[in-house]
Design a protein around this motif. Structure first.
Motif, PDB file in Angstrom:
ATOM      1  N   TYR A  52      65.123  78.068  39.520  1.00  0.00           N
ATOM      2  CA  TYR A  52      65.854  77.244  38.890  1.00  0.00           C
ATOM      3  C   TYR A  52      66.953  76.231  39.546  1.00  0.00           C
ATOM      4  O   TYR A  52      67.705  76.595  40.564  1.00  0.00           O
ATOM      5  N   ALA A  53      66.342  74.342  38.913  1.00  0.00           N
ATOM      6  CA  ALA A  53      67.043  73.856  39.698  1.00  0.00           C
ATOM      7  C   ALA A  53      67.950  72.624  38.488  1.00  0.00           C
ATOM      8  O   ALA A  53      66.981  72.326  37.294  1.00  0.00           O
ATOM      9  N   VAL A  54      68.822  72.275  38.246  1.00  0.00           N
ATOM     10  CA  VAL A  54      69.059  70.930  37.680  1.00  0.00           C
ATOM     11  C   VAL A  54      69.284  69.699  38.860  1.00  0.00           C
ATOM     12  O   VAL A  54      70.659  69.607  39.279  1.00  0.00           O
ATOM     13  N   GLU A  55      68.632  68.729  38.441  1.00  0.00           N
ATOM     14  CA  GLU A  55      69.078  67.354  39.111  1.00  0.00           C
ATOM     15  C   GLU A  55      70.098  66.654  37.899  1.00  0.00           C
ATOM     16  O   GLU A  55      69.137  65.745  37.778  1.00  0.00           O
ATOM     17  N   ALA A  66      75.804  74.211  45.135  1.00  0.00           N
ATOM     18  CA  ALA A  66      76.154  72.980  44.345  1.00  0.00           C
ATOM     19  C   ALA A  66      75.655  71.832  45.623  1.00  0.00           C
ATOM     20  O   ALA A  66      76.114  72.869  46.714  1.00  0.00           O
ATOM     21  N   ILE A  67      75.643  71.004  45.378  1.00  0.00           N
ATOM     22  CA  ILE A  67      74.858  70.227  46.518  1.00  0.00           C
ATOM     23  C   ILE A  67      75.584  68.595  45.632  1.00  0.00           C
ATOM     24  O   ILE A  67      75.422  68.124  44.654  1.00  0.00           O
ATOM     25  N   SER A  77      69.297  85.557  38.214  1.00  0.00           N
ATOM     26  CA  SER A  77      68.913  84.707  38.960  1.00  0.00           C
ATOM     27  C   SER A  77      69.690  83.722  39.942  1.00  0.00           C
ATOM     28  O   SER A  77      70.743  83.680  39.778  1.00  0.00           O
ATOM     29  N   SER A  78      68.990  82.600  39.932  1.00  0.00           N
ATOM     30  CA  SER A  78      69.595  81.477  41.296  1.00  0.00           C
ATOM     31  C   SER A  78      69.422  80.279  40.500  1.00  0.00           C
ATOM     32  O   SER A  78      68.105  80.020  40.002  1.00  0.00           O
ATOM     33  N   ILE A  79      70.359  79.777  40.689  1.00  0.00           N
ATOM     34  CA  ILE A  79      70.308  77.595  40.772  1.00  0.00           C
ATOM     35  C   ILE A  79      70.785  77.274  41.671  1.00  0.00           C
ATOM     36  O   ILE A  79      71.606  77.018  42.197  1.00  0.00           O
ATOM     37  N   ALA A  80      70.251  75.722  41.458  1.00  0.00           N
ATOM     38  CA  ALA A  80      71.276  75.174  42.496  1.00  0.00           C
ATOM     39  C   ALA A  80      71.552  73.861  41.329  1.00  0.00           C
ATOM     40  O   ALA A  80      70.347  73.404  40.573  1.00  0.00           O
ATOM     41  N   VAL A  81      72.662  73.080  42.361  1.00  0.00           N
ATOM     42  CA  VAL A  81      73.126  72.112  40.591  1.00  0.00           C
ATOM     43  C   VAL A  81      72.969  70.579  41.657  1.00  0.00           C
ATOM     44  O   VAL A  81      73.541  70.561  42.819  1.00  0.00           O
ATOM     45  N   GLY A 139      76.859  67.395  35.930  1.00  0.00           N
ATOM     46  CA  GLY A 139      76.893  69.027  37.439  1.00  0.00           C
ATOM     47  C   GLY A 139      77.336  70.178  36.914  1.00  0.00           C
ATOM     48  O   GLY A 139      76.969  70.701  37.198  1.00  0.00           O
ATOM     49  N   LEU A 140      78.697  69.829  36.972  1.00  0.00           N
ATOM     50  CA  LEU A 140      79.679  70.602  36.934  1.00  0.00           C
ATOM     51  C   LEU A 140      79.583  71.286  35.566  1.00  0.00           C
ATOM     52  O   LEU A 140      80.002  72.868  35.558  1.00  0.00           O
ATOM     53  N   SER A 141      79.638  70.797  34.677  1.00  0.00           N
ATOM     54  CA  SER A 141      79.512  71.133  33.497  1.00  0.00           C
ATOM     55  C   SER A 141      77.959  72.303  33.908  1.00  0.00           C
ATOM     56  O   SER A 141      78.055  73.576  32.552  1.00  0.00           O
ATOM     57  N   ALA A 142      76.827  72.081  34.411  1.00  0.00           N
ATOM     58  CA  ALA A 142      76.338  72.851  34.108  1.00  0.00           C
ATOM     59  C   ALA A 142      76.073  74.032  34.888  1.00  0.00           C
ATOM     60  O   ALA A 142      75.807  75.470  34.930  1.00  0.00           O
ATOM     61  N   ILE A 143      76.995  73.741  36.073  1.00  0.00           N
ATOM     62  CA  ILE A 143      77.736  75.537  36.952  1.00  0.00           C
ATOM     63  C   ILE A 143      78.524  76.021  36.188  1.00  0.00           C
ATOM     64  O   ILE A 143      78.136  77.514  36.351  1.00  0.00           O
TER      65      ILE A 143
END
Length: 363
Positions: free
Chosen positions: A254-257, A213-214, A185-189, A196-200
């Motif tokens: 998915y995304a983590v903000e 990564a943004i 799947s795909s995810i944006a952080v 954020g880097l831990s989520a990556i």
């Protein structure tokens, strides 16, 4: 007992290392000799915004060695290496169903400044000093409830592990415990700080095909690629929503903000594909949202996640195991500072020079 701690007396002032007095242990409490403590953005918010009554000893990513335990403590003993995490009551509905990070009493226990009985653990000149997150780890010694304390592998440098108690747990846990993205799947952080880097890194562990990564800092985007991001976008230079939809052929699942910036929060929603899910973990102010177009019309989900939906006693040892296997190299985020340099550590964190400062407290 007397000990040294970094005390804040009024909103926004610098930390001052001063003598304080710790209370005697209660039956369910643990005395920890603090080896090190991570510096988290929440500590800075508490210093500047007054999340906890002043005066206060902050610090909530402590790691160290158990010095002494109360008569009722069963899970740790003197000599154990431990990480100290957030406080929870253990008896509300959420705690009893495996969701202590949304404990009904979370705010009182972590930000109220006292223990669950309403007493101060820390004193100075016979006056109570507030505790933070039930630990106050910017101190040579800390008292914490047994529920806060997590025994960890003694083969791993204990000075490194404190940030697993909050920031790193939050990022990794949001992916592994809450979103649970499927393989491929795909995810944006959004935001490439420690969370954020831990989520990556977590997204790489589960095998996401697109990990985007943004951020606005080139050095953080480079670090994101080193840790597993398949694409890195500078939001000052490109149209984030357009680029993500092109990369993923329609938007991320998915995304983590992590930023808490309203315009970025909206981007995280708009760059989802239909039925996509975004987890909000950053402290976000009041903002305007087009609920129909940004959320409801494409069946999207927007959720808040606290502490990575983690049960620390289960999740932190898992992260340590991932680290030992080379799958979760969070040490690349860290820079160590002496305890006396606490104010510099906060400044370096604020200006982006250091992603995750850790104060070395035990000498």
């Amino acid at each position: 007992m007397k000990t040294k701690a970094a005390v804040i007396h009024t909103k926004g002032e610098d930390f001052k290392i001063e003598d304080v007095e710790l209370s005697e242990l209660k039956a369910n409490e643990v005395l920890v000799k603090v080896v090190a403590s991570g510096v988290c953005h929440t500590d800075a918010v508490a210093r500047d915004m007054g999340l906890t009554p002043f005066p206060v000893v902050l610090g909530h990513e402590g790691s160290g060695i158990v010095e002494k335990v109360g008569s009722g403590v069963k899970t740790v003993e003197p000599g154990d290496n431990v990480v100290i995490s957030y406080a929870s009551c253990g008896h509300c509905e959420n705690c009893l169903t495996g969701h202590p990070s949304t404990c009904v009493n979370f705010n009182d226990l972590n930000f109220g400044g006292t223990d669950e009985d309403g007493n101060h653990r820390i004193h100075q000149d016979s006056k109570g000093i507030s505790t933070f997150f039930g630990q106050s780890s910017f101190s040579a010694y800390a008292i914490a409830n047994e529920r806060n304390v997590v025994k960890v592998d003694q083969e791993v440098d204990i000075s490194l592990l404190g940030p697993l108690g909050c920031g790193i747990q939050t990022g990794a846990g949001t992916v592994l415990n809450k979103l649970k993205p499927e393989f491929g799947s795909s995810i944006a952080v959004y935001g490439c700080g420690a969370v954020g880097l831990s989520a990556i890194m977590a997204a790489k562990i589960v095998g996401c095909k697109h990990i985007i990564a943004i951020d606005i800092h080139a050095n953080r985007l480079e670090m994101a690629k080193e840790l597993g991001a398949t694409a890195a976008l500078n939001s000052k230079e490109v149209d984030i929503v357009k680029n993500i939809k092109e990369i993923t052929n329609g938007g991320t699942h998915y995304a983590v903000e992590t930023t808490g910036v309203p315009v970025v929060v909206r981007q995280s929603l708009q760059a989802l594909r239909p039925l996509g899910q975004v987890a909000i973990v950053g402290v976000t102010p009041e903002m305007t949202l087009d609920v129909h177009n940004d959320l409801m019309a494409e069946g999207k989900t927007m959720m808040g996640v606290i502490e990575g939906e983690a049960v620390p006693q289960v999740f932190i040892p898992e992260l340590v195991d991932y680290y030992k296997k080379g799958l979760f190299p969070f040490d690349k985020l860290v820079r160590f500072y002496n305890f006396d340099d606490i104010n510099k550590a906060f400044e370096d964190s604020k200006n982006g020079f250091t992603i995750k400062p850790i104060l070395k407290i035990a000498q």
